[in-house]
Design a protein around this motif. Structure first.
Motif, PDB file in Angstrom:
ATOM      1  N   ALA A   1       0.966  -1.811   0.175  1.00  0.00           N
ATOM      2  CA  ALA A   1       0.176   0.069  -0.112  1.00  0.00           C
ATOM      3  C   ALA A   1       0.572   1.629  -0.362  1.00  0.00           C
ATOM      4  O   ALA A   1       2.803   0.894   0.553  1.00  0.00           O
ATOM      5  N   ILE A   2       0.473   2.264  -0.762  1.00  0.00           N
ATOM      6  CA  ILE A   2       0.716   3.364  -0.464  1.00  0.00           C
ATOM      7  C   ILE A   2      -0.444   4.439   0.430  1.00  0.00           C
ATOM      8  O   ILE A   2      -1.043   4.850   0.106  1.00  0.00           O
TER       9      ILE A   2
ATOM     10  N   GLU B   1      -4.595  13.122  -6.504  1.00  0.00           N
ATOM     11  CA  GLU B   1      -3.674  11.820  -6.308  1.00  0.00           C
ATOM     12  C   GLU B   1      -4.937  10.363  -6.523  1.00  0.00           C
ATOM     13  O   GLU B   1      -3.832   9.856  -6.752  1.00  0.00           O
ATOM     14  N   LEU B   2      -6.198  11.174  -6.846  1.00  0.00           N
ATOM     15  CA  LEU B   2      -6.873   9.960  -7.455  1.00  0.00           C
ATOM     16  C   LEU B   2      -6.210   8.759  -8.565  1.00  0.00           C
ATOM     17  O   LEU B   2      -6.253   7.893  -8.636  1.00  0.00           O
ATOM     18  N   PRO B   3      -6.182  10.232  -9.325  1.00  0.00           N
ATOM     19  CA  PRO B   3      -5.838   9.510 -11.360  1.00  0.00           C
ATOM     20  C   PRO B   3      -4.283   9.325 -10.561  1.00  0.00           C
ATOM     21  O   PRO B   3      -3.625   7.615 -11.352  1.00  0.00           O
ATOM     22  N   MET B   4      -3.585   9.656  -9.751  1.00  0.00           N
ATOM     23  CA  MET B   4      -2.148   8.803  -9.695  1.00  0.00           C
ATOM     24  C   MET B   4      -2.346   6.777  -9.216  1.00  0.00           C
ATOM     25  O   MET B   4      -1.583   6.418  -9.072  1.00  0.00           O
ATOM     26  N   ALA B   5      -3.187   7.077  -8.408  1.00  0.00           N
ATOM     27  CA  ALA B   5      -3.830   6.308  -7.417  1.00  0.00           C
ATOM     28  C   ALA B   5      -4.458   5.219  -8.653  1.00  0.00           C
ATOM     29  O   ALA B   5      -3.682   3.464  -7.899  1.00  0.00           O
ATOM     30  N   HIS B   6      -5.066   4.749  -9.159  1.00  0.00           N
ATOM     31  CA  HIS B   6      -5.549   4.482 -10.679  1.00  0.00           C
ATOM     32  C   HIS B   6      -4.291   3.714 -10.857  1.00  0.00           C
ATOM     33  O   HIS B   6      -4.755   2.783 -11.222  1.00  0.00           O
TER      34      HIS B   6
ATOM     35  N   ASN C   1      -1.420   3.237 -10.200  1.00  0.00           N
ATOM     36  CA  ASN C   1      -0.344   2.804  -9.231  1.00  0.00           C
ATOM     37  C   ASN C   1      -1.033   1.722  -8.915  1.00  0.00           C
ATOM     38  O   ASN C   1      -0.196   0.327  -9.741  1.00  0.00           O
ATOM     39  N   SER C   2      -2.218   1.520  -8.855  1.00  0.00           N
ATOM     40  CA  SER C   2      -2.946   0.314  -9.094  1.00  0.00           C
ATOM     41  C   SER C   2      -3.252  -0.670 -10.214  1.00  0.00           C
ATOM     42  O   SER C   2      -3.033  -2.096 -10.377  1.00  0.00           O
TER      43      SER C   2
ATOM     44  N   THR D   1      -3.799   2.575  -2.878  1.00  0.00           N
ATOM     45  CA  THR D   1      -3.499   3.602  -2.409  1.00  0.00           C
ATOM     46  C   THR D   1      -4.342   3.776  -1.327  1.00  0.00           C
ATOM     47  O   THR D   1      -5.365   3.857  -1.265  1.00  0.00           O
ATOM     48  N   VAL D   2      -3.673   4.266   0.486  1.00  0.00           N
ATOM     49  CA  VAL D   2      -4.556   4.514   1.464  1.00  0.00           C
ATOM     50  C   VAL D   2      -4.917   5.761   1.643  1.00  0.00           C
ATOM     51  O   VAL D   2      -3.650   6.326   1.743  1.00  0.00           O
TER      52      VAL D   2
END
Length: 160
Positions: free
Chosen positions: A84-85, A98-103, A105-106, A113-114
């Motif tokens: 997890a990040i 941050e949300l697009p980066m979380a997607h 990265n996943s 991402t938390v």
């Protein structure tokens, strides 16, 4: 063992960063604070200085360690078996960023991402703002550890 990474530039580390790292340390067995090294970006403190400051700042958290890294945080996650990040959110604009980066990265690695909201009293604090206020002689003592304030004051004096 659950392992998370708290990535960032930490130039300099603030109490807001330390709040997020501390709360991540309660959620995961191990937390790696990953300090990004981007040679194309100018920082007030060098990579080794930032690693030293963070190491000192988290010394009372036994399940937290600090490392520098270059490249993608997802590559760091794969190399270090990170699940997890952890990212701190100060505002809705942080979430939008941050949300697009979380997607991404996943999608790249499956790493999740938390998002952790910052403490109310830290929601307006950023390293950039701390540096700006300090550069004009403002008192930023409440936003950074004492030893960081000392290093910040000295560095800004050196730069004139």
């Amino acid at each position: 063992m659950s392992r998370a990474v708290c990535p960032g530039s930490f130039d300099p580390v603030t109490h807001g960063h330390l709040d997020i790292i501390g709360r991540a340390a309660l959620l995961f067995d191990e937390v790696v604070v990953a300090i990004g090294v981007n040679p194309s970006k100018s920082r007030l403190f060098g990579p080794e200085e930032r690693v030293d400051m963070l190491t000192r700042a988290v010394r009372d958290l036994p399940n937290v360690r600090v490392e520098g890294f270059t490249g993608l945080v997802t590559d760091f996650c794969v190399e270090h078996d990170v699940q997890a990040i952890v990212k701190g959110l100060r505002s809705s604009s942080d979430f939008d960023y941050e949300l697009p980066m979380a997607h991404m990265n996943s999608a790249l690695t499956g790493v999740q991402t938390v998002f952790v909201p910052t403490a109310t009293g830290q929601s307006f604090v950023s390293s950039s703002l701390v540096k700006e206020v300090a550069s004009f002689g403002g008192d930023v003592a409440q936003f950074v550890p004492d030893f960081v304030l000392e290093a910040l004051t000295q560095r800004l004096a050196e730069r004139g």
